[in-house]
Design an enzyme around this catalytic site. Sequence first.
Site, PDB file in Angstrom:
ATOM      1  N   ALA A  50       0.818  -1.212   0.000  1.00 57.54           N
ATOM      2  CA  ALA A  50       0.000   0.000   0.000  1.00 57.54           C
ATOM      3  C   ALA A  50       0.852   1.262   0.000  1.00 57.54           C
ATOM      4  O   ALA A  50       0.440   2.290  -0.540  1.00 57.54           O
ATOM      5  CB  ALA A  50      -0.947   0.003   1.196  1.00 57.54           C
ATOM      6  N   THR A  51       2.036   1.206   0.609  1.00 57.45           N
ATOM      7  CA  THR A  51       2.902   2.391   0.618  1.00 57.45           C
ATOM      8  C   THR A  51       3.289   2.781  -0.801  1.00 57.45           C
ATOM      9  O   THR A  51       3.198   3.953  -1.189  1.00 57.45           O
ATOM     10  CB  THR A  51       4.154   2.140   1.469  1.00 57.45           C
ATOM     11  OG1 THR A  51       3.769   2.012   2.839  1.00 57.45           O
ATOM     12  CG2 THR A  51       5.146   3.283   1.337  1.00 57.45           C
ATOM     13  N   ASN A  99      -6.052   3.813  10.445  1.00 54.54           N
ATOM     14  CA  ASN A  99      -5.312   2.644  10.911  1.00 54.54           C
ATOM     15  C   ASN A  99      -5.089   2.620  12.416  1.00 54.54           C
ATOM     16  O   ASN A  99      -4.623   1.614  12.947  1.00 54.54           O
ATOM     17  CB  ASN A  99      -3.957   2.566  10.194  1.00 54.54           C
ATOM     18  CG  ASN A  99      -3.190   3.863  10.274  1.00 54.54           C
ATOM     19  OD1 ASN A  99      -3.679   4.918   9.870  1.00 54.54           O
ATOM     20  ND2 ASN A  99      -1.981   3.806  10.802  1.00 54.54           N
ATOM     21  N   GLN A 111      -6.824  -0.658   5.306  1.00 58.05           N
ATOM     22  CA  GLN A 111      -7.445  -1.221   6.496  1.00 58.05           C
ATOM     23  C   GLN A 111      -8.863  -1.732   6.243  1.00 58.05           C
ATOM     24  O   GLN A 111      -9.309  -2.665   6.912  1.00 58.05           O
ATOM     25  CB  GLN A 111      -7.483  -0.166   7.611  1.00 58.05           C
ATOM     26  CG  GLN A 111      -6.118   0.261   8.123  1.00 58.05           C
ATOM     27  CD  GLN A 111      -5.430  -0.822   8.924  1.00 58.05           C
ATOM     28  OE1 GLN A 111      -6.056  -1.766   9.405  1.00 58.05           O
ATOM     29  NE2 GLN A 111      -4.124  -0.693   9.080  1.00 58.05           N
ATOM     30  N   SER A 160      -3.458  -3.485   0.328  1.00 61.86           N
ATOM     31  CA  SER A 160      -2.322  -4.273   0.807  1.00 61.86           C
ATOM     32  C   SER A 160      -2.786  -5.662   1.181  1.00 61.86           C
ATOM     33  O   SER A 160      -3.768  -5.819   1.922  1.00 61.86           O
ATOM     34  CB  SER A 160      -1.677  -3.599   2.021  1.00 61.86           C
ATOM     35  OG  SER A 160      -0.530  -4.304   2.436  1.00 61.86           O
ATOM     36  N   ALA A 161      -2.101  -6.687   0.694  1.00 64.96           N
ATOM     37  CA  ALA A 161      -2.535  -8.069   0.909  1.00 64.96           C
ATOM     38  C   ALA A 161      -2.364  -8.534   2.345  1.00 64.96           C
ATOM     39  O   ALA A 161      -3.171  -9.312   2.854  1.00 64.96           O
ATOM     40  CB  ALA A 161      -1.765  -9.006  -0.026  1.00 64.96           C
ATOM     41  N   THR A 195       9.921  -7.494 -12.925  1.00 61.18           N
ATOM     42  CA  THR A 195       9.333  -8.833 -13.029  1.00 61.18           C
ATOM     43  C   THR A 195       8.320  -9.041 -11.919  1.00 61.18           C
ATOM     44  O   THR A 195       8.636  -8.858 -10.748  1.00 61.18           O
ATOM     45  CB  THR A 195      10.426  -9.905 -12.930  1.00 61.18           C
ATOM     46  OG1 THR A 195      11.382  -9.696 -13.975  1.00 61.18           O
ATOM     47  CG2 THR A 195       9.835 -11.304 -13.059  1.00 61.18           C
ATOM     48  N   CYS A 221       3.856   1.667  12.244  1.00 58.53           N
ATOM     49  CA  CYS A 221       4.858   2.525  11.605  1.00 58.53           C
ATOM     50  C   CYS A 221       5.422   3.560  12.572  1.00 58.53           C
ATOM     51  O   CYS A 221       6.450   4.178  12.300  1.00 58.53           O
ATOM     52  CB  CYS A 221       4.249   3.239  10.401  1.00 58.53           C
ATOM     53  SG  CYS A 221       3.644   2.100   9.149  1.00 58.53           S
TER      54      CYS A 221
END
Length: 387
Positions: free
Chosen positions: A74-75, A155, A183, A203-204, A241, A327
């Site tokens: 996500a960043t 978050n 989130q 974000s996974a 890749t 973070c």
Amino acid sequence: MNTPPIYLDHQATTPLDARVLEAMLPFFTSEYGNPSSPHTCGRAAARAIRTARQQVADLVGAKNELEIVFTSGATEADHLAIVGAALAARPHGGHIVTTAIEHKAVLAACQRLVDHHGYTLTRVGVDAHGRVHPADVAAVLTPNTVLVSVMHANNEIGTLQRLAAIAEITAPRGIVLHTDAAQSVGCGLLDVAELGVDLASLSAHKLHGPKGIGALYIRGGLRITAQQTGGGQERGLRAGTPNVPAIVGFGAAAHLITTDAVPPPPRIRALRDRLQDRLLAAISGATVNGHPHRRLPGNLSLTLPGIEATDLLDRVPGIAASTGSACNTGSGEPSHVLTAIGLTRDQARATLRLSIGRTTTDTDVDQAADLITRTAHTLMSAPANAA
């Protein structure tokens, strides 16, 4: 064997679902082709990526898989969205808008535009619940505004924003609307068409997928200036890749949500409310941060008067939780989110972030409530606090 801690930090990251790992494993071993290669192995990898792209598109309500660009997280998606969209719109203006409670990735991307490209930036404040009022966004827009970035769910305090109402303000003006939805997407709360956003960062690892993989939803037809160029992958917007196993894992994690193969949000919310009710009843003066109702189902931001949250967590190694965003760990500064909603520095340092997830049980909640309560009472009755 050591007993693992009670995990109440699902907003920092989530454990990888075993079904997701199973889907990924072949692409580490037998299905190792480069998706850009023209032979059978490459074509198999390319098909797997197309499937995953469609699975992520289905999760967020995109029109088709071409509106999904994979990133490292996500960043990176925030950076590509904010810097890429603003630079593409530079001929139309140089003013961007965000909020006081955004993730640091968003704030940093906005500041980069200011520092390196001469943009001007406005940060809109929030109310005591952490909500951005659409009228406040409208009030700061100018003919020079090209982008607005408002996170879908915070978050730290979990508050959900009124993105659809903000979109009604930005869309007629031709202003791009971005949201960091890292989130909320795992809760099945994100529908890009319903919310009217042009860009959404994902974000996974926030939805029981692997770390190191994310995505950016880009509304069809929107121009973005690539930030990582080279091989032309991801429609030329993100060269390199592709990380096929991680992409497959992201798709598998998304598919579990869209097919109702995981516990629904109401179950998680019930566990959160159970933990919240027990702690509020047992700890005098404890208060909850964030919106009382429009909040992520698993989020509980709790201020405990007269203690340092880090001291409490140090004394209960049997619980894995946070004092705020992962973070911010080690920064020494109080959370910018908590101070933005009106907490003092001392109150911010007395705040725990407890986040429930699909692996949390009733027993976890009850044991955590007991451990936190006992430790909080001990700290509150210590001589230093009694003085």
